[in-house]
Write an enzyme that holds these catalytic residues in place. Structure first.
Site, PDB file in Angstrom:
ATOM      1  N   GLU A  12       5.518  -9.736  -9.500  1.00 51.92           N
ATOM      2  CA  GLU A  12       4.484  -9.579 -10.529  1.00 51.92           C
ATOM      3  C   GLU A  12       5.091  -9.667 -11.914  1.00 51.92           C
ATOM      4  OE1 GLU A  12       1.662  -6.517  -7.962  1.00 51.92           O
ATOM      5  OE2 GLU A  12       3.371  -5.751  -9.084  1.00 51.92           O
ATOM      6  N   ASP A 192      -5.252  -9.000  -0.201  1.00 50.37           N
ATOM      7  CA  ASP A 192      -5.550  -8.915   1.226  1.00 50.37           C
ATOM      8  C   ASP A 192      -6.747  -8.009   1.422  1.00 50.37           C
ATOM      9  OD1 ASP A 192      -4.114  -6.036   2.313  1.00 50.37           O
ATOM     10  OD2 ASP A 192      -3.431  -6.853   0.402  1.00 50.37           O
TER      11      ASP A 192
END
Length: 225
Positions: A12, A192
């Site tokens: 990230e 997810d």
């Protein structure tokens, strides 16, 4: 405005640094942070680490050392609602712990001395709502566990029926910000959908499709402030 952006993982961090090429690396405590600019604002970017303790410690460190006017936490989360799909972006308007209970006579999810929910910085939420793009708003819940089964999601929803997403840092970051009276925003992209039967594979595959959507929202938000 001086803005701190906190992420959990190196993946990230590298994605975020790609939109801030002229940065300067500095050491604060045991962590490396990166100073730069986005729009007309000074920005410090850092990795808080995975989990609530890492997130709280490093958020408090950056607040005490850099004194930002706003803390933004961005990264990934798991969808905890049928309304959330891989790639959807959530700007949390409320944040809670899904694994905190201080015993009889206390409210489930409420950290000692605080209410059940931490509130996001409303002017920032209002600014996001004015931007183009589909962003969802709602509750994100945090706990020290990667949620991956339908049973785990059901347990969280039994205490927080309105939850849209789960992660491992947002509540701790919000807690540190509340303690220091620092405005905070949580902006997460769904990597997810726990309980779908294949969310571990979704999580791994997600990184092949760099989550540029959430990066664009964060940079556009900062430039609009």
């Amino acid at each position: 405005m001086h803005i701190a952006i906190m992420v959990a993982m190196d993946k990230e961090l590298q994605l975020l640094l790609s939109v801030m090429p002229n940065n300067k690396e500095v050491r604060v405590g045991t962590q490396n942070y990166f100073l730069g600019e986005i729009g007309n604002h000074k920005v410090v970017v850092g990795k808080c680490g995975i989990g609530k303790v890492n997130a709280a410690l490093n958020t408090l460190r950056i607040i005490n050392e850099i004194h930002p006017d706003l803390v933004i936490n961005t990264g990934v989360a798991g969808g905890a609602s049928l309304d959330m799909h891989v790639g959807d972006v959530l700007a949390a308007d409320k944040i809670a712990y899904h694994d905190v209970w201080c015993g009889p006579g206390t409210e489930y999810g409420a950290a000692d001395g605080y209410g059940r929910f931490f509130q996001a910085w409303q002017p920032g939420l209002d600014a996001i709502k004015k931007m183009n793009g589909e962003v969802k708003f709602g509750l994100i819940c945090s706990g020290d566990k990667f949620i991956h089964t339908e049973e785990e999601v059901k347990e969280i929803r039994s205490n927080f029926p309105e939850v849209l997403a789960v992660d491992m840092e947002s509540a701790a970051i919000s807690h540190a910000c509340a303690q220091t009276h620092t405005p905070c925003l949580i902006i997460r992209v769904m990597s997810d959908t726990p309980g779908s039967g294949d969310n571990v594979a979704q999580y791994k595959d997600f990184w092949e499709k760099a989550p540029e959507k959430t990066l664009g929202i964060v940079t556009n938000l900062i430039e609009s402030l």
